[in-house]
Write a protein that holds these residues in place. Structure first.
Motif, PDB file in Angstrom:
ATOM      1  N   GLN A 134       0.833  -1.207   0.000  1.00 27.01           N
ATOM      2  CA  GLN A 134       0.000   0.000   0.000  1.00 27.01           C
ATOM      3  C   GLN A 134       0.868   1.258   0.000  1.00 27.01           C
ATOM      4  N   LEU A 135       1.962   1.238   0.774  1.00 27.05           N
ATOM      5  CA  LEU A 135       2.860   2.392   0.807  1.00 27.05           C
ATOM      6  C   LEU A 135       3.561   2.592  -0.528  1.00 27.05           C
ATOM      7  N   VAL A 136       3.924   1.500  -1.197  1.00 31.39           N
ATOM      8  CA  VAL A 136       4.555   1.606  -2.516  1.00 31.39           C
ATOM      9  C   VAL A 136       3.578   2.241  -3.499  1.00 31.39           C
ATOM     10  N   GLU A 137       2.303   1.832  -3.441  1.00 34.94           N
ATOM     11  CA  GLU A 137       1.290   2.435  -4.309  1.00 34.94           C
ATOM     12  C   GLU A 137       1.150   3.929  -4.025  1.00 34.94           C
ATOM     13  N   GLN A 138       1.166   4.306  -2.746  1.00 36.10           N
ATOM     14  CA  GLN A 138       1.072   5.730  -2.395  1.00 36.10           C
ATOM     15  C   GLN A 138       2.274   6.504  -2.921  1.00 36.10           C
ATOM     16  N   VAL A 139       3.459   5.923  -2.828  1.00 41.47           N
ATOM     17  CA  VAL A 139       4.667   6.591  -3.333  1.00 41.47           C
ATOM     18  C   VAL A 139       4.548   6.809  -4.838  1.00 41.47           C
ATOM     19  N   ILE A 140       4.066   5.804  -5.568  1.00 38.84           N
ATOM     20  CA  ILE A 140       3.909   5.928  -7.021  1.00 38.84           C
ATOM     21  C   ILE A 140       2.906   7.033  -7.347  1.00 38.84           C
ATOM     22  N   GLU A 141       1.792   7.069  -6.617  1.00 38.05           N
ATOM     23  CA  GLU A 141       0.789   8.113  -6.841  1.00 38.05           C
ATOM     24  C   GLU A 141       1.372   9.498  -6.548  1.00 38.05           C
ATOM     25  N   LEU A 142       2.139   9.620  -5.460  1.00 37.96           N
ATOM     26  CA  LEU A 142       2.736  10.909  -5.117  1.00 37.96           C
ATOM     27  C   LEU A 142       3.785  11.330  -6.135  1.00 37.96           C
ATOM     28  N   GLN A 143       4.533  10.374  -6.669  1.00 37.84           N
ATOM     29  CA  GLN A 143       5.520  10.703  -7.698  1.00 37.84           C
ATOM     30  C   GLN A 143       4.830  11.202  -8.960  1.00 37.84           C
ATOM     31  N   ALA A 144       3.720  10.570  -9.329  1.00 30.92           N
ATOM     32  CA  ALA A 144       2.968  11.016 -10.504  1.00 30.92           C
ATOM     33  C   ALA A 144       2.405  12.416 -10.273  1.00 30.92           C
ATOM     34  N   GLU A 145       1.873  12.655  -9.086  1.00 31.49           N
ATOM     35  CA  GLU A 145       1.343  13.984  -8.758  1.00 31.49           C
ATOM     36  C   GLU A 145       2.460  15.024  -8.764  1.00 31.49           C
ATOM     37  N   ASN A 146       3.619  14.662  -8.239  1.00 31.66           N
ATOM     38  CA  ASN A 146       4.776  15.556  -8.235  1.00 31.66           C
ATOM     39  C   ASN A 146       5.198  15.891  -9.665  1.00 31.66           C
ATOM     40  N   HIS A 147       5.184  14.884 -10.537  1.00 33.77           N
ATOM     41  CA  HIS A 147       5.554  15.122 -11.937  1.00 33.77           C
ATOM     42  C   HIS A 147       4.590  16.106 -12.601  1.00 33.77           C
ATOM     43  N   LEU A 148       3.287  15.929 -12.334  1.00 31.18           N
ATOM     44  CA  LEU A 148       2.300  16.853 -12.908  1.00 31.18           C
ATOM     45  C   LEU A 148       2.487  18.269 -12.375  1.00 31.18           C
ATOM     46  N   MET A 149       2.781  18.383 -11.101  1.00 31.79           N
ATOM     47  CA  MET A 149       2.998  19.717 -10.517  1.00 31.79           C
ATOM     48  C   MET A 149       4.225  20.384 -11.138  1.00 31.79           C
ATOM     49  N   ARG A 150       5.281  19.607 -11.368  1.00 34.02           N
ATOM     50  CA  ARG A 150       6.476  20.178 -11.999  1.00 34.02           C
ATOM     51  C   ARG A 150       6.187  20.637 -13.424  1.00 34.02           C
ATOM     52  N   GLU A 151       5.370  19.849 -14.147  1.00 37.00           N
ATOM     53  CA  GLU A 151       4.990  20.260 -15.501  1.00 37.00           C
ATOM     54  C   GLU A 151       4.201  21.563 -15.463  1.00 37.00           C
ATOM     55  N   LYS A 152       3.292  21.690 -14.509  1.00 37.09           N
ATOM     56  CA  LYS A 152       2.512  22.922 -14.390  1.00 37.09           C
ATOM     57  C   LYS A 152       3.428  24.103 -14.113  1.00 37.09           C
ATOM     58  N   MET A 153       4.424  23.886 -13.233  1.00 37.47           N
ATOM     59  CA  MET A 153       5.345  24.968 -12.910  1.00 37.47           C
ATOM     60  C   MET A 153       6.201  25.332 -14.123  1.00 37.47           C
ATOM     61  N   TYR A 154       6.650  24.339 -14.874  1.00 42.35           N
ATOM     62  CA  TYR A 154       7.557  24.585 -15.990  1.00 42.35           C
ATOM     63  C   TYR A 154       6.828  25.121 -17.210  1.00 42.35           C
ATOM     64  N   PHE A 155       5.698  24.493 -17.553  1.00 38.77           N
ATOM     65  CA  PHE A 155       4.982  24.877 -18.755  1.00 38.77           C
ATOM     66  C   PHE A 155       3.788  25.768 -18.479  1.00 38.77           C
ATOM     67  N   GLY A 156       3.521  26.062 -17.255  1.00 41.34           N
ATOM     68  CA  GLY A 156       2.322  26.818 -16.915  1.00 41.34           C
ATOM     69  C   GLY A 156       1.113  25.913 -17.077  1.00 41.34           C
ATOM     70  N   GLU A 157       0.010  26.506 -17.413  1.00 45.35           N
ATOM     71  CA  GLU A 157      -1.215  25.725 -17.569  1.00 45.35           C
ATOM     72  C   GLU A 157      -1.324  25.093 -18.945  1.00 45.35           C
ATOM     73  N   VAL A 158      -0.363  25.332 -19.843  1.00 47.61           N
ATOM     74  CA  VAL A 158      -0.435  24.780 -21.198  1.00 47.61           C
ATOM     75  C   VAL A 158      -0.449  23.259 -21.159  1.00 47.61           C
ATOM     76  N   ALA A 159       0.379  22.663 -20.311  1.00 50.86           N
ATOM     77  CA  ALA A 159       0.504  21.207 -20.286  1.00 50.86           C
ATOM     78  C   ALA A 159      -0.762  20.531 -19.787  1.00 50.86           C
ATOM     79  N   THR A 160      -1.500  21.196 -18.915  1.00 50.88           N
ATOM     80  CA  THR A 160      -2.690  20.558 -18.359  1.00 50.88           C
ATOM     81  C   THR A 160      -3.978  21.120 -18.952  1.00 50.88           C
ATOM     82  N   ALA A 161      -3.874  22.092 -19.839  1.00 46.26           N
ATOM     83  CA  ALA A 161      -5.069  22.693 -20.431  1.00 46.26           C
ATOM     84  C   ALA A 161      -5.708  21.705 -21.413  1.00 46.26           C
ATOM     85  N   PRO A 162      -7.022  21.843 -21.659  1.00 54.42           N
ATOM     86  CA  PRO A 162      -7.680  20.993 -22.649  1.00 54.42           C
ATOM     87  C   PRO A 162      -7.086  21.194 -24.034  1.00 54.42           C
TER      88      PRO A 162
END
Length: 148
Positions: free
Chosen positions: A86-114
């Motif tokens: 369960q902890l490994v699954e949480q770490v994977i989810e947090l890493q994915a969330e961290n990656h998305l947050m970094r993309e938002k910071m780097y590319f702004g909202e372009v990467a997550t925009a429709p």
């Protein structure tokens, strides 16, 4: 049974009524925990002989206590394995969330925009890229022209 007899019985087991050598097995009942015996492989034969001497009450109690502690530790180990997965699954989810947050910071909202919004912004981005390439080419041309 003496120690000599039990080892001889183990080395040269007599054949049962079926004329098949008996199997060496171990009892794990609470009355005879860990005690070895010879028995026929076929249930209809009913051949049976103890290999080990009978245990004292103290030996039975100690072995039964150790067996119960072993079961408890196995249960704890299984629970810890489940918790680890369960902890490994949480770490994977947090890493994915961290990656998305970094993309938002780097590319702004372009990467997550429709997709429609990104397609509208595409010509502006292309113009900027073409302008940067032209500028780099012109700068490079001026540098090579004046250096010669």
């Amino acid at each position: 049974m003496s120690a000599t007899t039990s080892s001889n019985t183990y080395r040269n087991p007599s054949k049962c009524k079926c004329s098949v050598p008996p199997a060496l097995l171990t009892s794990w009942t609470s009355h005879n925990p860990g005690r070895r015996f010879l028995a026929c492989k076929f249930s209809f034969c009913k051949y049976f002989r103890w290999v080990d001497e009978e245990q004292s009450e103290w030996q039975r109690d100690v072995i039964n206590q150790l067996l119960s502690e072993k079961k408890l530790l196995q249960s704890e180990n299984n629970n810890l394995r489940v918790e680890k997965s369960q902890l490994v699954e949480q770490v994977i989810e947090l890493q994915a969330e961290n990656h998305l947050m970094r993309e938002k910071m780097y590319f702004g909202e372009v990467a997550t925009a429709p997709l429609e919004i990104r397609m509208k912004r595409l010509p502006k981005i292309l113009y900027a890229i073409v302008f940067a390439l032209i500028l780099a080419y012109v700068k490079g041309w001026f540098v090579t022209t004046y250096n010669n």
